[in-house]
Write a protein that holds these residues in place. Structure first.
Motif, mmCIF file in Angstrom:
data_model
loop_
_atom_site.group_PDB
_atom_site.id
_atom_site.type_symbol
_atom_site.label_atom_id
_atom_site.label_comp_id
_atom_site.label_asym_id
_atom_site.label_seq_id
_atom_site.Cartn_x
_atom_site.Cartn_y
_atom_site.Cartn_z
ATOM 1 N N VAL A 25 0.640 -1.306 -0.085
ATOM 2 C CA VAL A 25 0.004 -0.030 0.032
ATOM 3 C C VAL A 25 0.819 1.116 -0.102
ATOM 4 O O VAL A 25 0.510 2.239 -0.952
ATOM 5 C CB VAL A 25 -1.027 0.142 1.311
ATOM 6 C CG1 VAL A 25 -1.529 1.333 1.384
ATOM 7 C CG2 VAL A 25 -2.035 -1.065 1.133
ATOM 8 N N ARG A 29 0.593 3.976 -3.388
ATOM 9 C CA ARG A 29 0.132 5.023 -3.224
ATOM 10 C C ARG A 29 0.945 6.246 -4.063
ATOM 11 O O ARG A 29 2.271 6.231 -3.826
ATOM 12 C CB ARG A 29 0.111 5.839 -1.754
ATOM 13 C CG ARG A 29 -0.833 6.878 -1.851
ATOM 14 C CD ARG A 29 -0.323 7.845 -0.542
ATOM 15 N NE ARG A 29 1.022 8.343 -0.952
ATOM 16 C CZ ARG A 29 1.345 9.441 -2.097
ATOM 17 N NH1 ARG A 29 0.305 10.002 -2.480
ATOM 18 N NH2 ARG A 29 2.500 9.897 -2.089
ATOM 19 N N GLN A 30 0.283 6.828 -4.956
ATOM 20 C CA GLN A 30 0.808 8.093 -5.583
ATOM 21 C C GLN A 30 -0.171 9.147 -6.085
ATOM 22 O O GLN A 30 -1.678 8.680 -5.790
ATOM 23 C CB GLN A 30 1.444 7.632 -7.040
ATOM 24 C CG GLN A 30 0.514 7.084 -7.836
ATOM 25 C CD GLN A 30 1.314 6.511 -9.112
ATOM 26 O OE1 GLN A 30 2.430 7.095 -9.629
ATOM 27 N NE2 GLN A 30 0.762 5.563 -9.742
ATOM 28 N N GLN A 140 -1.960 11.473 5.574
ATOM 29 C CA GLN A 140 -1.208 10.234 4.893
ATOM 30 C C GLN A 140 -2.089 9.057 5.373
ATOM 31 O O GLN A 140 -2.218 8.107 4.533
ATOM 32 C CB GLN A 140 0.250 10.418 5.395
ATOM 33 C CG GLN A 140 0.980 9.154 5.015
ATOM 34 C CD GLN A 140 1.499 9.110 3.435
ATOM 35 O OE1 GLN A 140 0.756 9.987 2.749
ATOM 36 N NE2 GLN A 140 2.423 8.478 2.941
ATOM 37 N N LEU A 143 -4.875 8.848 2.881
ATOM 38 C CA LEU A 143 -4.347 8.332 1.667
ATOM 39 C C LEU A 143 -4.204 6.764 1.544
ATOM 40 O O LEU A 143 -4.458 6.465 0.641
ATOM 41 C CB LEU A 143 -3.217 9.423 1.197
ATOM 42 C CG LEU A 143 -3.593 10.711 1.205
ATOM 43 C CD1 LEU A 143 -2.249 11.450 0.640
ATOM 44 C CD2 LEU A 143 -4.635 11.040 0.205
ATOM 45 N N LEU A 144 -3.603 6.529 2.370
ATOM 46 C CA LEU A 144 -3.050 5.150 2.675
ATOM 47 C C LEU A 144 -4.320 4.263 2.797
ATOM 48 O O LEU A 144 -4.255 3.246 2.227
ATOM 49 C CB LEU A 144 -2.143 4.778 3.626
ATOM 50 C CG LEU A 144 -0.729 5.454 3.523
ATOM 51 C CD1 LEU A 144 0.284 5.117 4.718
ATOM 52 C CD2 LEU A 144 -0.088 5.073 2.102
ATOM 53 N N THR A 147 -5.905 3.977 -0.537
ATOM 54 C CA THR A 147 -5.510 3.139 -1.548
ATOM 55 C C THR A 147 -5.450 1.773 -1.315
ATOM 56 O O THR A 147 -5.782 0.954 -2.069
ATOM 57 C CB THR A 147 -3.747 3.477 -1.340
ATOM 58 O OG1 THR A 147 -3.428 4.943 -1.756
ATOM 59 C CG2 THR A 147 -3.003 2.743 -2.530
ATOM 60 N N ALA A 152 -7.908 6.032 -5.859
ATOM 61 C CA ALA A 152 -6.751 6.952 -6.123
ATOM 62 C C ALA A 152 -7.048 8.162 -5.391
ATOM 63 O O ALA A 152 -8.157 8.639 -5.140
ATOM 64 C CB ALA A 152 -6.570 7.099 -7.664
ATOM 65 N N SER A 153 -6.041 8.785 -5.350
ATOM 66 C CA SER A 153 -6.274 10.232 -4.480
ATOM 67 C C SER A 153 -5.096 11.341 -4.999
ATOM 68 O O SER A 153 -3.994 10.998 -5.811
ATOM 69 C CB SER A 153 -5.802 9.892 -3.018
ATOM 70 O OG SER A 153 -4.538 9.519 -2.823
#
Length: 206
Positions: A25, A29-30, A140, A143-144, A147, A152-153
């Motif tokens: 993960v 993430r990007q 963060q 976001l994780l 993911t 997506a983010s």
């Protein structure tokens, strides 16, 4: 209702698979820009799970020096006008086309969230920069968690974040600061992985 997360140690037979999953993960993430995010997107129940992940961020003094706004249709309309007004604040000669482009940014991506730093509490043992670190950790985590669920983010900001027009549109109190937008959805195109810096580029063993 789901039970509270357990702090018990992970059994040895599960540890290796857990490490692989977490690392997967982290490295998957990007950033995906808001205009490249579409449906499907997290529903309210999933968003609540993402915010629960954000709440697991480090928080010295338990100040919770942050909050999040999920912008619905009416809020996005207000934000669009705020973007146009902020542009005019910076450039009174902005054309109608430039103002329309500024407004359009408020409608990109299916889920739009504002991350707000709350620096109002008077707590000398927890300086402002530490509170901002707590907000960053919360973002963060969110976001994780997104993911891990296949979404997506992207994070975005800009000069409008500091404008009076945006502060008024979001009804921010003195001492609160809009730090960034978080857009969530499904990536509309494939994006090659971003090169990450090598560990020895930013770590020294002293």
């Amino acid at each position: 209702m789901s039970s509270a997360p357990s702090s018990s140690p992970i059994p040895p037979d599960e540890s290796a698979s857990c490490v692989r999953a977490v690392d997967g993960v982290l490295h998957r993430r990007q950033h995906v820009g808001p205009k490249h995010l579409g449906d499907p997107a997290p529903d309210e129940a999933t968003l609540r799970e993402l915010f629960a992940a954000a709440a697991a961020a480090p928080d010295h003094g338990r100040l919770r020096p942050w909050r999040f706004l999920v912008l619905g249709p009416a809020a996005r309309e207000r934000l669009a006008q705020a973007f146009a007004d902020a542009l005019i604040e910076r450039d009174p000669a902005a054309t109608a086309e430039q103002q329309a482009d500024a407004r359009a940014k408020a409608f990109r991506g299916p889920v739009l969230i504002v991350a707000i730093a709350d620096l109002r509490a008077e707590e000398p043992d927890v300086p402002e920069f530490e509170r901002l670190v707590s907000l960053g950790a919360g973002i963060q985590n969110l976001l994780l968690a997104a993911t891990a669920r296949g979404y997506a983010s992207g994070l975005s900001s800009g000069r409008a974040m500091r404008s009076r027009a945006l502060r008024d549109a979001l009804a921010l109190a003195e001492g609160e600061h809009a730090v960034c937008f978080i857009t969530l959805g499904t990536a509309l195109r494939e994006k090659p992985p971003r090169p990450r810096p090598a560990v020895d580029e930013f770590v020294r063993w002293i």
